[in-house]
Design a protein around this motif. Structure first.
Motif, PDB file in Angstrom:
ATOM      1  N   LEU A  54      58.141  62.391  53.296  1.00  0.00           N
ATOM      2  CA  LEU A  54      58.001  62.439  54.757  1.00  0.00           C
ATOM      3  C   LEU A  54      59.378  62.438  55.425  1.00  0.00           C
ATOM      4  O   LEU A  54      59.648  63.217  56.345  1.00  0.00           O
ATOM      5  CB  LEU A  54      57.183  61.220  55.224  1.00  0.00           C
ATOM      6  N   ILE A  55      60.277  61.583  54.928  1.00  0.00           N
ATOM      7  CA  ILE A  55      61.619  61.479  55.529  1.00  0.00           C
ATOM      8  C   ILE A  55      62.441  62.731  55.199  1.00  0.00           C
ATOM      9  O   ILE A  55      63.063  63.328  56.087  1.00  0.00           O
ATOM     10  CB  ILE A  55      62.339  60.196  55.072  1.00  0.00           C
ATOM     11  N   ILE A  56      62.406  63.144  53.924  1.00  0.00           N
ATOM     12  CA  ILE A  56      63.180  64.341  53.526  1.00  0.00           C
ATOM     13  C   ILE A  56      62.747  65.554  54.351  1.00  0.00           C
ATOM     14  O   ILE A  56      63.581  66.290  54.883  1.00  0.00           O
ATOM     15  CB  ILE A  56      62.999  64.646  52.015  1.00  0.00           C
ATOM     16  N   ASP A  57      61.430  65.729  54.454  1.00  0.00           N
ATOM     17  CA  ASP A  57      60.915  66.913  55.165  1.00  0.00           C
ATOM     18  C   ASP A  57      61.244  66.890  56.657  1.00  0.00           C
ATOM     19  O   ASP A  57      61.193  67.923  57.326  1.00  0.00           O
ATOM     20  CB  ASP A  57      59.392  67.030  54.983  1.00  0.00           C
ATOM     21  N   SER A  58      61.551  65.699  57.182  1.00  0.00           N
ATOM     22  CA  SER A  58      61.855  65.599  58.616  1.00  0.00           C
ATOM     23  C   SER A  58      63.318  65.959  58.915  1.00  0.00           C
ATOM     24  O   SER A  58      63.694  66.104  60.077  1.00  0.00           O
ATOM     25  CB  SER A  58      61.557  64.187  59.123  1.00  0.00           C
ATOM     26  N   ILE A  59      64.142  66.064  57.875  1.00  0.00           N
ATOM     27  CA  ILE A  59      65.566  66.412  58.082  1.00  0.00           C
ATOM     28  C   ILE A  59      65.724  67.930  57.956  1.00  0.00           C
ATOM     29  O   ILE A  59      65.306  68.520  56.969  1.00  0.00           O
ATOM     30  CB  ILE A  59      66.463  65.670  57.069  1.00  0.00           C
ATOM     31  N   ARG A  60      66.350  68.516  58.979  1.00  0.00           N
ATOM     32  CA  ARG A  60      66.472  69.986  59.016  1.00  0.00           C
ATOM     33  C   ARG A  60      67.813  70.420  58.411  1.00  0.00           C
ATOM     34  O   ARG A  60      68.861  69.865  58.752  1.00  0.00           O
ATOM     35  CB  ARG A  60      66.392  70.424  60.483  1.00  0.00           C
ATOM     36  N   ASP A  61      67.760  71.418  57.545  1.00  0.00           N
ATOM     37  CA  ASP A  61      68.987  72.022  57.005  1.00  0.00           C
ATOM     38  C   ASP A  61      69.443  73.134  57.934  1.00  0.00           C
ATOM     39  O   ASP A  61      68.668  74.046  58.218  1.00  0.00           O
ATOM     40  CB  ASP A  61      68.727  72.649  55.626  1.00  0.00           C
ATOM     41  N   VAL A  62      70.677  73.054  58.399  1.00  0.00           N
ATOM     42  CA  VAL A  62      71.220  74.138  59.240  1.00  0.00           C
ATOM     43  C   VAL A  62      72.379  74.789  58.478  1.00  0.00           C
ATOM     44  O   VAL A  62      73.452  74.191  58.344  1.00  0.00           O
ATOM     45  CB  VAL A  62      71.704  73.610  60.611  1.00  0.00           C
ATOM     46  N   PRO A  63      72.159  76.007  57.941  1.00  0.00           N
ATOM     47  CA  PRO A  63      73.216  76.659  57.164  1.00  0.00           C
ATOM     48  C   PRO A  63      74.382  77.102  58.040  1.00  0.00           C
ATOM     49  O   PRO A  63      74.196  77.433  59.206  1.00  0.00           O
ATOM     50  CB  PRO A  63      72.530  77.884  56.543  1.00  0.00           C
ATOM     51  N   ILE A 111      69.777  65.341  61.514  1.00  0.00           N
ATOM     52  CA  ILE A 111      68.836  64.214  61.570  1.00  0.00           C
ATOM     53  C   ILE A 111      68.143  64.090  62.939  1.00  0.00           C
ATOM     54  O   ILE A 111      67.346  63.174  63.139  1.00  0.00           O
ATOM     55  CB  ILE A 111      69.490  62.870  61.157  1.00  0.00           C
ATOM     56  N   THR A 112      68.436  65.012  63.872  1.00  0.00           N
ATOM     57  CA  THR A 112      67.734  64.939  65.169  1.00  0.00           C
ATOM     58  C   THR A 112      66.228  65.153  64.970  1.00  0.00           C
ATOM     59  O   THR A 112      65.413  64.614  65.719  1.00  0.00           O
ATOM     60  CB  THR A 112      68.260  65.964  66.197  1.00  0.00           C
ATOM     61  N   THR A 113      65.881  65.918  63.933  1.00  0.00           N
ATOM     62  CA  THR A 113      64.455  66.175  63.659  1.00  0.00           C
ATOM     63  C   THR A 113      63.794  65.002  62.932  1.00  0.00           C
ATOM     64  O   THR A 113      62.571  64.937  62.844  1.00  0.00           O
ATOM     65  CB  THR A 113      64.312  67.466  62.831  1.00  0.00           C
ATOM     66  N   LEU A 114      64.601  64.101  62.408  1.00  0.00           N
ATOM     67  CA  LEU A 114      64.074  62.816  61.902  1.00  0.00           C
ATOM     68  C   LEU A 114      63.868  61.862  63.075  1.00  0.00           C
ATOM     69  O   LEU A 114      62.853  61.169  63.173  1.00  0.00           O
ATOM     70  CB  LEU A 114      65.054  62.237  60.866  1.00  0.00           C
ATOM     71  N   LEU A 115      64.831  61.865  63.989  1.00  0.00           N
ATOM     72  CA  LEU A 115      64.762  60.936  65.131  1.00  0.00           C
ATOM     73  C   LEU A 115      63.566  61.237  66.036  1.00  0.00           C
ATOM     74  O   LEU A 115      62.968  60.319  66.601  1.00  0.00           O
ATOM     75  CB  LEU A 115      66.056  61.002  65.956  1.00  0.00           C
ATOM     76  N   ASN A 116      63.217  62.510  66.180  1.00  0.00           N
ATOM     77  CA  ASN A 116      62.092  62.814  67.088  1.00  0.00           C
ATOM     78  C   ASN A 116      60.733  62.829  66.376  1.00  0.00           C
ATOM     79  O   ASN A 116      59.727  63.194  66.969  1.00  0.00           O
ATOM     80  CB  ASN A 116      62.340  64.104  67.889  1.00  0.00           C
ATOM     81  N   ASN A 117      60.742  62.395  65.101  1.00  0.00           N
ATOM     82  CA  ASN A 117      59.501  62.284  64.328  1.00  0.00           C
ATOM     83  C   ASN A 117      59.219  60.783  64.162  1.00  0.00           C
ATOM     84  O   ASN A 117      59.794  60.121  63.292  1.00  0.00           O
ATOM     85  CB  ASN A 117      59.713  62.980  62.975  1.00  0.00           C
ATOM     86  N   SER A 118      58.371  60.230  65.020  1.00  0.00           N
ATOM     87  CA  SER A 118      58.225  58.769  65.076  1.00  0.00           C
ATOM     88  C   SER A 118      57.718  58.195  63.750  1.00  0.00           C
ATOM     89  O   SER A 118      58.109  57.106  63.352  1.00  0.00           O
ATOM     90  CB  SER A 118      57.310  58.359  66.228  1.00  0.00           C
ATOM     91  N   LYS A 119      56.869  58.961  63.047  1.00  0.00           N
ATOM     92  CA  LYS A 119      56.319  58.449  61.786  1.00  0.00           C
ATOM     93  C   LYS A 119      57.428  58.354  60.723  1.00  0.00           C
ATOM     94  O   LYS A 119      57.546  57.350  60.016  1.00  0.00           O
ATOM     95  CB  LYS A 119      55.189  59.375  61.317  1.00  0.00           C
ATOM     96  N   ALA A 120      58.247  59.400  60.650  1.00  0.00           N
ATOM     97  CA  ALA A 120      59.331  59.411  59.660  1.00  0.00           C
ATOM     98  C   ALA A 120      60.375  58.337  60.000  1.00  0.00           C
ATOM     99  O   ALA A 120      60.832  57.593  59.119  1.00  0.00           O
ATOM    100  CB  ALA A 120      59.983  60.791  59.626  1.00  0.00           C
TER     101      ALA A 120
END
Ligand code: AMP
Length: 180
Positions: A11-20, A32-41
């Protein structure tokens, strides 16, 4: 001490976005902004860190500018301890101690207020940041904490870029939640 289940880790890994190719070609930026806006993760991550550090009897959590401030502040509040920001040079208004660290080209500098840990000799400090790459920033922050005569008992990172082996540069226990 709490362990993350495979499902929680995913859940946590999938919430982190890779930006090439950010900020430059060849770098894969862990966003990690996509982790921060995912309250469950975010909640799963913070529950895990809270359980891990509950019995460390910490005096402070110190976070590295800027993403370390976010995780560090949440954790400090949950553990009922103070939070200390370690900032890039020139941002802190009071007397500071500073530490330089070398980058690919040139160097950078971070600072902490001289009385950030209330002048408590041996104050138990957890250092936290979002990611460890070469370990240069974390090593400088670790040195800085010890310059104030506080005691950095562990360095914690949400993610580690293992192939860079940054951990080996730091003289304290290191805990990383996710290994890439
Ligand atoms: P280093 O000093 O090489 O360990 O770099 C660590 C600092 O740079 C941390 O504050 C990270 O947030 C940031 N950083 C380095 N590489 C990346 C990356 N690939 N993705 C996201 N942040 C990075």
């Amino acid at each position: 001490m709490s362990q993350l289940s495979e499902k929680e880790k995913k859940l946590i890994i999938d919430s982190i976005r890779d930006v090439p190719d950010f900020p430059k070609k060849g770098i894969i930026f862990k966003d990690i902004t996509t982790l921060l806006n995912n309250s469950k993760a975010l909640n799963t991550l913070m529950n895990h860190l809270e359980a891990r550090y509950r019995d460390y009897n910490l005096d402070f959590v110190a976070g590295i500018d800027a993403r370390g401030f976010i995780f560090g502040s949440i954790l400090a509040d949950r553990l009922n301890v103070g939070f200390v920001p370690i900032r890039k040079k020139g941002k802190l208004p009071y007397t500071t101690v500073a530490e330089k660290y070398y980058l690919e080209y040139g160097f950078d500098e971070i600072e902490v207020h001289i009385d950030a840990f209330n002048n408590i000799e041996g104050a138990k400090v957890l250092l936290i940041d979002d990611l460890i790459a070469t370990g240069g920033t974390a090593k400088a922050a670790y040195n800085l904490i010890n310059k104030t005569r506080a005691n950095c008992v562990e360095c914690c990172f949400i993610a580690e870029l293992c192939f860079l082996n940054g951990k080996s540069r730091i003289n304290s226990p290191v805990y990383t939640v996710l290994d890439f």
